[in-house]
Design an enzyme around this catalytic site. Structure first.
Site, PDB file in Angstrom:
ATOM      1  N   ASN A  73      29.642  30.871  35.140  1.00  0.00           N
ATOM      2  CA  ASN A  73      30.227  30.802  36.481  1.00  0.00           C
ATOM      3  C   ASN A  73      31.735  31.048  36.376  1.00  0.00           C
ATOM      4  OD1 ASN A  73      31.198  30.063  38.978  1.00  0.00           O
ATOM      5  ND2 ASN A  73      30.146  28.088  39.054  1.00  0.00           N
ATOM      6  N   HIS A 122      26.693  34.649  44.209  1.00  0.00           N
ATOM      7  CA  HIS A 122      27.572  33.900  43.300  1.00  0.00           C
ATOM      8  C   HIS A 122      26.736  33.370  42.123  1.00  0.00           C
ATOM      9  CE1 HIS A 122      30.460  31.160  41.745  1.00  0.00           C
ATOM     10  NE2 HIS A 122      29.812  30.079  42.141  1.00  0.00           N
ATOM     11  N   CYS A 171      34.533  28.821  45.056  1.00  0.00           N
ATOM     12  CA  CYS A 171      33.678  29.949  44.656  1.00  0.00           C
ATOM     13  C   CYS A 171      33.395  30.928  45.797  1.00  0.00           C
ATOM     14  CB  CYS A 171      32.367  29.443  44.096  1.00  0.00           C
ATOM     15  SG  CYS A 171      32.606  28.374  42.688  1.00  0.00           S
TER      16      CYS A 171
HETATM   17  O1  UT7 Z   1      30.109  27.142  41.579  1.00  0.00           O
HETATM   18  C1  UT7 Z   1      29.694  26.504  42.737  1.00  0.00           C
HETATM   19  C2  UT7 Z   1      29.492  25.064  42.596  1.00  0.00           C
HETATM   20  N1  UT7 Z   1      28.682  24.621  41.491  1.00  0.00           N
HETATM   21  C3  UT7 Z   1      27.352  24.791  41.434  1.00  0.00           C
HETATM   22  O2  UT7 Z   1      26.742  25.429  42.242  1.00  0.00           O
HETATM   23  C4  UT7 Z   1      26.650  24.047  40.335  1.00  0.00           C
HETATM   24  C5  UT7 Z   1      25.503  23.241  40.915  1.00  0.00           C
HETATM   25  N2  UT7 Z   1      24.866  22.326  39.967  1.00  0.00           N
HETATM   26  C6  UT7 Z   1      24.188  22.754  38.879  1.00  0.00           C
HETATM   27  O3  UT7 Z   1      24.130  23.918  38.586  1.00  0.00           O
HETATM   28  C7  UT7 Z   1      23.413  21.717  38.107  1.00  0.00           C
HETATM   29  O4  UT7 Z   1      23.407  20.503  38.814  1.00  0.00           O
HETATM   30  C8  UT7 Z   1      23.928  21.471  36.660  1.00  0.00           C
HETATM   31  C9  UT7 Z   1      23.658  22.693  35.803  1.00  0.00           C
HETATM   32  C10 UT7 Z   1      25.410  21.146  36.691  1.00  0.00           C
HETATM   33  C11 UT7 Z   1      23.174  20.293  36.056  1.00  0.00           C
HETATM   34  O5  UT7 Z   1      21.789  20.547  36.073  1.00  0.00           O
HETATM   35  P1  UT7 Z   1      20.794  19.490  36.691  1.00  0.00           P
HETATM   36  O6  UT7 Z   1      19.435  20.038  36.504  1.00  0.00           O
HETATM   37  O7  UT7 Z   1      21.200  19.175  38.090  1.00  0.00           O
HETATM   38  O8  UT7 Z   1      20.982  18.265  35.730  1.00  0.00           O
HETATM   39  P2  UT7 Z   1      21.381  16.759  36.085  1.00  0.00           P
HETATM   40  O9  UT7 Z   1      22.837  16.641  36.317  1.00  0.00           O
HETATM   41  O10 UT7 Z   1      20.442  16.222  37.122  1.00  0.00           O
HETATM   42  O11 UT7 Z   1      21.018  16.056  34.736  1.00  0.00           O
HETATM   43  C12 UT7 Z   1      19.648  15.984  34.248  1.00  0.00           C
HETATM   44  C13 UT7 Z   1      19.669  15.362  32.874  1.00  0.00           C
HETATM   45  C14 UT7 Z   1      20.523  14.091  32.806  1.00  0.00           C
HETATM   46  O12 UT7 Z   1      19.920  13.234  31.865  1.00  0.00           O
HETATM   47  P3  UT7 Z   1      18.997  11.991  32.334  1.00  0.00           P
HETATM   48  O13 UT7 Z   1      19.865  11.140  33.200  1.00  0.00           O
HETATM   49  O14 UT7 Z   1      17.867  12.611  33.085  1.00  0.00           O
HETATM   50  O15 UT7 Z   1      18.608  11.357  31.056  1.00  0.00           O
HETATM   51  C15 UT7 Z   1      21.836  14.589  32.244  1.00  0.00           C
HETATM   52  O16 UT7 Z   1      22.543  13.580  31.566  1.00  0.00           O
HETATM   53  O17 UT7 Z   1      20.256  16.281  31.940  1.00  0.00           O
HETATM   54  C16 UT7 Z   1      21.377  15.654  31.284  1.00  0.00           C
HETATM   55  N3  UT7 Z   1      22.385  16.665  31.025  1.00  0.00           N
HETATM   56  C17 UT7 Z   1      22.385  17.430  29.926  1.00  0.00           C
HETATM   57  N4  UT7 Z   1      21.552  17.487  28.886  1.00  0.00           N
HETATM   58  C18 UT7 Z   1      21.829  18.406  27.921  1.00  0.00           C
HETATM   59  C19 UT7 Z   1      23.445  17.011  31.811  1.00  0.00           C
HETATM   60  N5  UT7 Z   1      24.135  18.008  31.229  1.00  0.00           N
HETATM   61  C20 UT7 Z   1      23.489  18.282  30.051  1.00  0.00           C
HETATM   62  C21 UT7 Z   1      23.730  19.205  29.032  1.00  0.00           C
HETATM   63  N6  UT7 Z   1      22.869  19.227  27.983  1.00  0.00           N
HETATM   64  N7  UT7 Z   1      24.762  20.059  29.054  1.00  0.00           N
END
Ligand code: UT7
Length: 328
Positions: free
Chosen positions: A285, A255, A116
């Site tokens: 993204n 970004h 990115c």
């Molecule tokens: O492009 C450059 C590189 N990439 C980035 O900069 C992306 C960086 N990361 C992010 O933007 C975020 O980490 C995400 C958007 C990918 C995920 O958000 P998060 O707030 O970090 O969520 P998480 O992975 O910690 O998951 C929290 C909860 C989990 O459930 P439990 O374990 O708390 O029950 C996940 O299973 O949310 C759940 N979850 C979802 N729920 C509904 C993960 N994805 C989803 C989803 N819908 N799509």
């Protein structure tokens, strides 16, 4: 005589027509609009559909429009740098294909892979080619067809990414242009964001396809933490070493990976909300496409001499911030 800088003298973008909404994704994976919007800020993303259409399809559209818009004969272009993680082929470079298809027969070129941050890395390299006086017209293109490498069964990644990109023309300028860049990389990031198969370490096989290893693998939470720290740090650093206070900055073009990462960066910089540009809600993204897409969408807001800060973070890990004075 003033120092010669590389100024952006034109920008053009391309997003495909097909739109994938949060409601569409609700039907594909276990997710919901409220979660996606509150955790990322994304409402829709654009997807390139159609047999035989690679990333070059979007890149060529943007470059063609840019050449027309800036009244540039394709033969005048001396160098094309194409930032992408989704080239048409692993080799040869898609930059060469774009040059050939658009008649840029005097240009040399290459693809640059820095996830990115590729557009900022490319912009910095291009600016140096102009500052040395060896090049007068350089194209930097940033685009990705992320839908080609996204697993639409993985709710943690498929909600974020989309397709699109843009291109800028760089030319010498003695007043405005690219002033400084802070770039970084740390290979610790490889394990948290990568594609498991398809490269030389694990060539494609029936097994790798069946194991869904040709898609983006991301440990989102870890990537998020590194992104916030490194994007904010590089913005702070570029402000300090150019004696810029928050009031001196016209706009932040960060970004567009997650609205919360952009907001954290803007907070650290002390920027008012009206100086922070977003289009993540529309495109998600687009990896190398996010910064040129922001430039294209908000071009009409910029005035000659405006101080813009561009910032990025991506796989690798890679990151950076660029300070430029808008020249058009
Ligand atoms: O492009 C450059 C590189 N990439 C980035 O900069 C992306 C960086 N990361 C992010 O933007 C975020 O980490 C995400 C958007 C990918 C995920 O958000 P998060 O707030 O970090 O969520 P998480 O992975 O910690 O998951 C929290 C909860 C989990 O459930 P439990 O374990 O708390 O029950 C996940 O299973 O949310 C759940 N979850 C979802 N729920 C509904 C993960 N994805 C989803 C989803 N819908 N799509």
């Amino acid at each position: 005589m003033n120092k010669v800088r590389a100024a952006i003298t034109g920008v053009a973008t391309c997003v495909p027509d097909d739109v994938l909404t949060n409601q569409d994704l609700e039907k594909m994976v276990d997710t919901n609009d409220e979660w996606i919007l509150s955790r990322t800020g994304i409402e829709t993303r654009h997807i390139l559909k159609g047999e035989g259409k690679g990333v070059s399809y979007m890149a060529e559209k943007a470059v063609k429009e840019l050449l027309e818009k800036t009244n540039t004969d394709p033969k005048e272009i001396e160098l094309v740098i194409f930032a992408t993680v989704t080239p048409d082929h692993i080799f040869p470079a898609t930059a060469n294909k774009i040059s050939y298809n658009l008649g840029m027969s005097n240009a040399w070129g290459f693809d640059l892979e820095a996830a990115c941050s590729g557009f900022l890395y490319s912009l910095t390299l291009a600016s140096k080619m102009i500052e040395t006086g060896t090049h007068k017209k350089v194209l930097v293109v940033g685009a990705d067809k992320m839908s080609a490498i996204i697993d639409y069964q993985d709710r943690a990644t498929c909600i974020i990414f989309g397709d699109g990109g843009g291109a800028v023309l760089l030319e010498p300028d003695e007043e405005n242009g690219i002033i400084d860049s802070v770039l970084g990389a740390d290979g610790i990031g490889v394990q948290f964001l990568h594609m498991k198969a398809g490269g030389s370490i694990k060539p494609p096989s029936i097994e790798s396809v069946q194991a869904r290893e040709h898609y983006v693998y991301q440990e989102g939470k870890t990537v998020f933490k590194f992104a916030v720290t490194n994007m904010a740090d590089s913005c702070e650093k570029i402000m300090q070493r150019n004696n810029l206070g928050a009031n001196d900055i016209s706009y932040l073009l960060a970004h567009q990976a997650n609205k919360r990462i952009i907001d954290a960066t803007a907070n650290r910089m002390g920027l008012d909300q009206n100086k922070v540009l977003y289009n993540i809600q529309r495109y998600g993204n687009t990896t190398n496409g996010t910064i040129p897409l922001l430039m294209g969408d908000f071009e009409s807001k910029f005035k000659k001499g405006d101080n813009l800060i561009l910032a990025a973070f991506g796989g690798g890990f890679t990151w950076g911030a660029t300070y430029l004075k808008w020249a058009i």
